[in-house]
Design an enzyme around this catalytic site. Sequence first.
Site, PDB file in Angstrom:
ATOM      1  CB  CYS A 135       4.952   9.325  -9.035  1.00 12.43           C
ATOM      2  SG  CYS A 135       3.735   8.054  -8.662  1.00 12.43           S
ATOM      3  CB  CYS A 138       3.895   6.536 -11.487  1.00 15.95           C
ATOM      4  SG  CYS A 138       2.901   7.565 -10.423  1.00 15.95           S
ATOM      5  CG  ASP A 139       7.523   7.108 -13.152  1.00 10.60           C
ATOM      6  OD1 ASP A 139       6.707   6.635 -13.957  1.00 10.60           O
ATOM      7  OD2 ASP A 139       7.620   8.316 -12.900  1.00 10.60           O
TER       8      ASP A 139
END
Length: 309
Positions: A135, A138-139
């Site tokens: 992701c 997200c990261d």
Amino acid sequence: MPAFHEAIVIGGGPAGLTAGLYLMRAGIDTLLLEKAITGGAAINTYHIENYPGFPEGISGKELMDRFSAHAKSFGLKIEEFANVEKVSLKNDIFTIKSEKNTYEAKGIIVATGTQPVKLGIPGEDRFIGRGVSFCATCDGMFFRNLDVAVIGGGDAAIEEGLSLTNIVKKVYIIHRRDKLRAQKILQERAFKNPKIEFLFNKRPIEFAGKDQIEYVVLEDVRDSSKIKLIVDGVFVYAGSTPDTSFLGELIDKDEKGFIITDENLATKTKGLFAAGDVRKKRLRQVSTAVGDGALAAYELERYLLELKK
Ligand code: NAP
């Protein structure tokens, strides 16, 4: 006693939230069960620019927050972190068992979407959270001004590879063929982006490093030669797969596990409908999930009316 609702929607992505909204507007007492937080895969999309009505684009998170708020405004009840493990049917009543609770309903819409596919190569599991991610939204921020690799040549790989260029120093897109699968508009943007370098005809065979990932071993699919690509992070976008195991024999599936429905989204079990990415279909988008959610809700409403007769 199991909690009873006329309808239960399983899955809180765009298809499930739309189905919930339509069912509530039709006056049908509905509960939505979501195994994590609402929003589905779309919540992890950095920027959605092909959902009509948002010509400037909108973040997946904001769009899904709006879907959720809209559905709740019609009274939809949502239970998050309710992972459904089994659905069964007896005398026209479905029993739905989650890890913690049991529910009953007259009709069900399954909108559980898909999960990312793992590559299944050495080092992948070991480095998840230590440089390997599924992701970018997200990261991505953990890799500011660093070098990353993106694996895959589909829409997700190219779209998220492009979004990563806003944060990282360099993005290597590694694809196992010499032609991308992604939409043309995304391909053109990626080819023009100076921060992206394509490595075609290569497949990752190992992720390696000490505590964090340090390099990826790439094999050339034409002559099996190998190179080490030094990177600080790897984002895997090698496709997605549905989990329909909790439905047992209630559905027919294609060879990849996607639920087979008719054109009105009915499965082989009366009262059980499927909507969104979990369904066998050709185009998986937020807009097609919305259409599915609306149609499945309409058909479920008709089914409930028939039951009453
Ligand atoms: P996808 O379209 O299935 O693409 C997966 C990519 O990973 C393919 O390029 C595939 O290579 C590659 N791949 C698969 N297994 C691999 C392996 N073991 N090693 C190396 N590479 C591997 O999946 P996706 O990009 O996640 O998209 C899923 C669905 O969501 C699609 O229907 C897509 O259109 C939709 N989606 C749409 C958007 C959008 O419209 N903006 C954004 C994201 C996703 P091959 O090409 O050789 O098979």
